[in-house]
Design an enzyme around this catalytic site. Structure first.
Site, mmCIF file in Angstrom:
data_model
loop_
_atom_site.group_PDB
_atom_site.id
_atom_site.type_symbol
_atom_site.label_atom_id
_atom_site.label_comp_id
_atom_site.label_asym_id
_atom_site.label_seq_id
_atom_site.Cartn_x
_atom_site.Cartn_y
_atom_site.Cartn_z
ATOM 1 N N ASP A 23 32.278 39.874 42.461
ATOM 2 C CA ASP A 23 32.966 39.894 43.756
ATOM 3 C C ASP A 23 32.426 38.744 44.615
ATOM 4 O OD1 ASP A 23 33.818 42.621 45.974
ATOM 5 O OD2 ASP A 23 33.841 40.473 46.361
ATOM 6 N N ASP A 118 39.414 37.767 44.680
ATOM 7 C CA ASP A 118 37.979 37.445 44.617
ATOM 8 C C ASP A 118 37.168 38.432 43.791
ATOM 9 O OD1 ASP A 118 37.633 39.683 46.349
ATOM 10 O OD2 ASP A 118 35.911 38.689 47.266
ATOM 11 N N GLU A 119 37.835 39.263 43.019
ATOM 12 C CA GLU A 119 37.119 40.377 42.402
ATOM 13 C C GLU A 119 37.684 40.661 41.017
ATOM 14 O OE1 GLU A 119 36.983 45.088 43.430
ATOM 15 O OE2 GLU A 119 37.723 43.749 44.955
HETATM 16 N N1 DCP Z 1 40.899 40.952 52.651
HETATM 17 C C1 DCP Z 1 41.947 41.140 53.551
HETATM 18 N N2 DCP Z 1 42.083 42.316 54.225
HETATM 19 C C2 DCP Z 1 41.203 43.340 54.015
HETATM 20 C C3 DCP Z 1 40.144 43.182 53.098
HETATM 21 C C4 DCP Z 1 40.025 41.963 52.427
HETATM 22 O O1 DCP Z 1 42.743 40.212 53.739
HETATM 23 N N3 DCP Z 1 41.353 44.494 54.696
HETATM 24 C C5 DCP Z 1 40.743 39.653 51.962
HETATM 25 C C6 DCP Z 1 39.763 38.770 52.685
HETATM 26 C C7 DCP Z 1 38.535 38.792 51.841
HETATM 27 C C8 DCP Z 1 39.076 39.038 50.453
HETATM 28 O O2 DCP Z 1 40.255 39.814 50.639
HETATM 29 O O3 DCP Z 1 37.794 37.569 51.941
HETATM 30 C C9 DCP Z 1 38.110 39.769 49.544
HETATM 31 O O4 DCP Z 1 37.830 41.078 50.040
HETATM 32 P P1 DCP Z 1 36.407 41.728 49.938
HETATM 33 O O5 DCP Z 1 36.549 43.161 50.268
HETATM 34 O O6 DCP Z 1 35.752 41.360 48.639
HETATM 35 O O7 DCP Z 1 35.594 41.068 51.155
HETATM 36 P P2 DCP Z 1 34.855 39.688 51.257
HETATM 37 O O8 DCP Z 1 34.872 38.931 49.965
HETATM 38 O O9 DCP Z 1 35.406 38.941 52.415
HETATM 39 O O10 DCP Z 1 33.378 40.120 51.619
HETATM 40 P P3 DCP Z 1 32.247 40.765 50.703
HETATM 41 O O11 DCP Z 1 31.140 39.768 50.714
HETATM 42 O O12 DCP Z 1 31.887 42.037 51.362
HETATM 43 O O13 DCP Z 1 32.840 40.946 49.327
HETATM 44 MG MG MG Z 2 34.374 39.848 48.153
#
Ligand code: DCP
Ligand code: MG
Length: 362
Positions: A23, A118-119
């Site tokens: 992730d 991203d996952e």
């Molecule tokens: N995303 C979005 N709306 C949400 C959750 C996520 O648009 N409610 C998008 C933005 C994030 C991406 O999906 O950058 C990946 O989600 P993640 O939950 O993996 O969150 P992040 O990668 O941003 O942070 P983390 O470091 O906690 O994984």
């Molecule tokens: Mg993420």
């Protein structure tokens, strides 16, 4: 951290597979910081604008210190941290990076299940080239950084649930492994809200019944707990034991296929919209014929200038991929919208009830 004394109670399903969950850290925000170094060190939110009821897609870790979270209203984020920098998302950029990362995964194994941009989960039970899963995960994190200059976190465990929980443990830019021998001990202290499928509503229901951690459920009396939370108990019990039999799914069956276009200028007259629909139909049908796909349900999507969106659909007596059939249907469906009376910013069409199964990888 967890003693080996639990090793004699390892469930056989925990010895069967090796799963990696990867992730990216604060993905959209990290990409923006890479592209705009002046943002580094400042709290950043990627999302809509605080003026127009936008929401936070993600926040970098500096912004998270102020309590800013994904899905929060941008106006609230601004209140929590007045100096936060708002950045508009650039989805094409994120998906091109996502493709780069996936290529690295597919070099390791075809058993990849991307969950979002991203996952992803990787099953490395077989495709490990003699390496430990942990080494593969470490190597992937290194390659991701070399290729994209972005950091990822990884979890290594005997199943998807545990691998996902593990990838969060040392986030950001970290990795954790949950070995089969420690699963029982690890699960006991885990909050029920961390289990897959347990959202805020279920969490509330469980805490109302006095259940907060997995051990509360594991130590409880089955029939008493069934009285309290019904079939939820039988669904949650294996998860609390750390058991998750879900396979890594590499392909999915496509349910619909379509195309759409947002126009540079909002459209006001129906004739222009029909012309645009004709172009979209020709494009889509050429693609459908090239891939030998037919569909019976034609759906028209219209987005008005205030971003509200409607769809109108009709199901034909048999599946088709002919523009001579589909285009007139779309024109009829357009009559059932407010086209001509309201400004239209986007038109889209799609075909579903596909005539032949279309199996694709992600
Ligand atoms: N995303 C979005 N709306 C949400 C959750 C996520 O648009 N409610 C998008 C933005 C994030 C991406 O999906 O950058 C990946 O989600 P993640 O939950 O993996 O969150 P992040 O990668 O941003 O942070 P983390 O470091 O906690 O994984
Ligand atoms: Mg993420």
């Amino acid at each position: 951290m967890f003693s080996e004394k639990f090793s004699n109670s390892v469930h056989p399903s925990l010895l069967r597979r090796k799963i990696i969950h990867i992730d990216m850290d604060a993905f959209y925000a990290s990409v923006e910081m890479r592209e705009r170094p002046e943002l580094v060190g400042r709290p950043v939110v990627v999302g809509g604008s605080p003026q127009s009821r936008g929401v936070v897609a993600t926040a970098n870790y500096e912004a998270r210190k102020f309590g800013i979270r994904s899905a929060m209203a941008c106006a609230k984020a601004l209140k929590l941290c007045p100096q936060v920098v708002f950045v508009r998302p650039r989805f094409e950029l994120y998906s091109s990076i996502s493709r780069q990362i996936r290529e690295l995964f597919y070099k390791v194994t075809p058993l990849v299940e991307p969950m979002s941009l991203d996952e992803a989960y990787l099953d490395v039970t077989e495709h490990n080239n003699g390496r430990f899963a942990m080494e593969i995960a470490a190597e992937l994190r290194r390659q991701i950084f070399e290729t994209t200059r972005l950091t990822a976190s990884a979890g290594v465990a005997p199943n998807k649930m545990l691998a996902k929980i593990a990838s969060d443990i040392n986030k950001p830019n970290g990795m954790a492994i949950i070995r089969p021998q420690v699963v029982t001990a690890f699960m006991r202290s885990l909050a029920l809200s961390r289990l897959p499928g347990v959202g805020p509503v279920t969490t509330k229901r469980l805490s109302d019944a006095g259940l907060v951690h997995c051990q509360d459920l594991l130590d409880g009396h089955a029939s008493l707990l069934r009285d309290k939370i019904g079939s939820l108990y039988d669904w949650l019990l294996p998860l609390c034991e750390g058991i998750d039999e879900r396979e890594v799914v590499t392909h999915y069956e496509r349910k619909s296929i379509g195309t759409e276009n947002t126009f540079a200028k909002d459209m006001t007259d129906v004739a222009t919209m029909e012309r645009e629909l004709r172009k979209l139909t020709l494009e889509l049908c050429a693609d459908l014929r090239a891939r030998d796909i037919t569909g019976a349900t034609v759906t028209l999507k219209v987005r008005y200038d205030d971003f509200s969106r409607i769809t109108r659909a009709r199901t034909l007596s048999e599946p088709t991929n002919s523009e001579d059939v589909i285009y007139p249907v779309l024109c009829e469906l357009l009559q059932k919208t407010e086209a001509g009376r309201r400004r239209v910013r986007l038109l889209g069409l799609s075909l579903s009830k596909l005539g032949n199964a279309v199996v694709e990888n992600w």
